[in-house]
Write a protein that holds these residues in place. Structure first.
Motif, PDB file in Angstrom:
ATOM      1  N   VAL A   3       0.829  -1.207   0.000  1.00 31.91           N
ATOM      2  CA  VAL A   3       0.000   0.000   0.000  1.00 31.91           C
ATOM      3  C   VAL A   3       0.863   1.256   0.000  1.00 31.91           C
ATOM      4  CG1 VAL A   3      -1.811   1.250   1.242  1.00 31.91           C
ATOM      5  CG2 VAL A   3      -1.862  -1.242   1.169  1.00 31.91           C
ATOM      6  N   GLY A   4       2.038   1.174   0.599  1.00 30.95           N
ATOM      7  CA  GLY A   4       2.940   2.315   0.694  1.00 30.95           C
ATOM      8  C   GLY A   4       3.223   2.664   2.140  1.00 30.95           C
ATOM      9  N   TYR A   5       4.171   3.569   2.342  1.00 30.01           N
ATOM     10  CA  TYR A   5       4.543   3.957   3.691  1.00 30.01           C
ATOM     11  C   TYR A   5       5.117   5.365   3.698  1.00 30.01           C
ATOM     12  CZ  TYR A   5       9.162   2.504   2.070  1.00 30.01           C
ATOM     13  OH  TYR A   5      10.326   2.367   1.341  1.00 30.01           O
ATOM     14  N   VAL A   6       5.223   5.913   4.882  1.00 28.81           N
ATOM     15  CA  VAL A   6       5.761   7.257   5.070  1.00 28.81           C
ATOM     16  C   VAL A   6       7.275   7.140   5.228  1.00 28.81           C
ATOM     17  CG1 VAL A   6       5.756   9.303   6.539  1.00 28.81           C
ATOM     18  CG2 VAL A   6       3.625   8.013   6.175  1.00 28.81           C
ATOM     19  N   PRO A   7       8.035   7.865   4.404  1.00 30.86           N
ATOM     20  CA  PRO A   7       9.498   7.836   4.573  1.00 30.86           C
ATOM     21  C   PRO A   7       9.866   8.249   5.998  1.00 30.86           C
ATOM     22  CG  PRO A   7       8.883   9.065   2.601  1.00 30.86           C
ATOM     23  CD  PRO A   7       7.622   8.786   3.359  1.00 30.86           C
ATOM     24  N   GLU A   8      10.900   7.639   6.517  1.00 33.41           N
ATOM     25  CA  GLU A   8      11.407   7.937   7.866  1.00 33.41           C
ATOM     26  C   GLU A   8      10.497   7.451   8.993  1.00 33.41           C
ATOM     27  OE1 GLU A   8      14.538   9.107   7.864  1.00 33.41           O
ATOM     28  OE2 GLU A   8      14.352   9.238   5.679  1.00 33.41           O
ATOM     29  N   SER A   9       9.390   6.799   8.677  1.00 30.90           N
ATOM     30  CA  SER A   9       8.566   6.258   9.761  1.00 30.90           C
ATOM     31  C   SER A   9       9.199   4.969  10.270  1.00 30.90           C
ATOM     32  CB  SER A   9       7.131   5.998   9.281  1.00 30.90           C
ATOM     33  OG  SER A   9       7.098   5.036   8.245  1.00 30.90           O
ATOM     34  N   LEU A  10       8.961   4.684  11.532  1.00 31.92           N
ATOM     35  CA  LEU A  10       9.471   3.472  12.161  1.00 31.92           C
ATOM     36  C   LEU A  10       8.368   2.426  12.141  1.00 31.92           C
ATOM     37  CD1 LEU A  10      11.584   1.944  13.888  1.00 31.92           C
ATOM     38  CD2 LEU A  10      10.543   3.046  15.885  1.00 31.92           C
TER      39      LEU A  10
END
Length: 124
Positions: free
Chosen positions: A29-36
């Motif tokens: 689906v995708g993700y937020v850069p820099e998220s843990l």
């Protein structure tokens, strides 16, 4: 807090975004850069991750501002509550999550969420 507020705080370096979705959700689906990534549950059955608090403790300090998000805001509410019970001092839920709520056609992404708001995200 809203996705926009979460983005502002994380961009300013005063908060950490914690993605509690499954690895499959992040990948497809995708993700937020820099998220843990610290999954609240795993697999397609969303089996509760019994190591959630330990994984969180291994990656962040208890005095950091932590902003939890998932697909719609439901799991991340539970994750923020668990973090608070484990004595993390500043645990908050990001409303709407990454994809927002279901619409009338039972689809996500058309009326809320991180992606809908045009905030940075990537997909493998």
């Amino acid at each position: 807090m809203t996705p926009d507020q979460a983005f502002q705080l994380s961009s300013a370096g005063v908060a950490r975004l914690i993605d509690v979705r499954t690895p499959e959700e992040r990948k497809f689906v995708g993700y937020v850069p820099e998220s843990l990534a610290v999954p609240w549950a795993t697999g397609t059955a969303f089996t509760r991750n019994p190591r959630f608090v330990r994984e969180l403790e291994g990656n962040v300090r208890k005095d950091e501002v932590l902003l939890f998000f998932c697909r719609s805001g439901a799991r991340s509410t539970l994750a923020a509550e668990a973090a608070t019970r484990a004595h993390f001092q500043h645990a908050f839920n990001v409303l709407e999550g990454f994809e927002g709520e279901l619409d009338e056609q039972r689809r996500r992404g058309g009326s809320g969420g991180w992606r809908f708001r045009g905030l940075p995200w990537i997909q493998d």
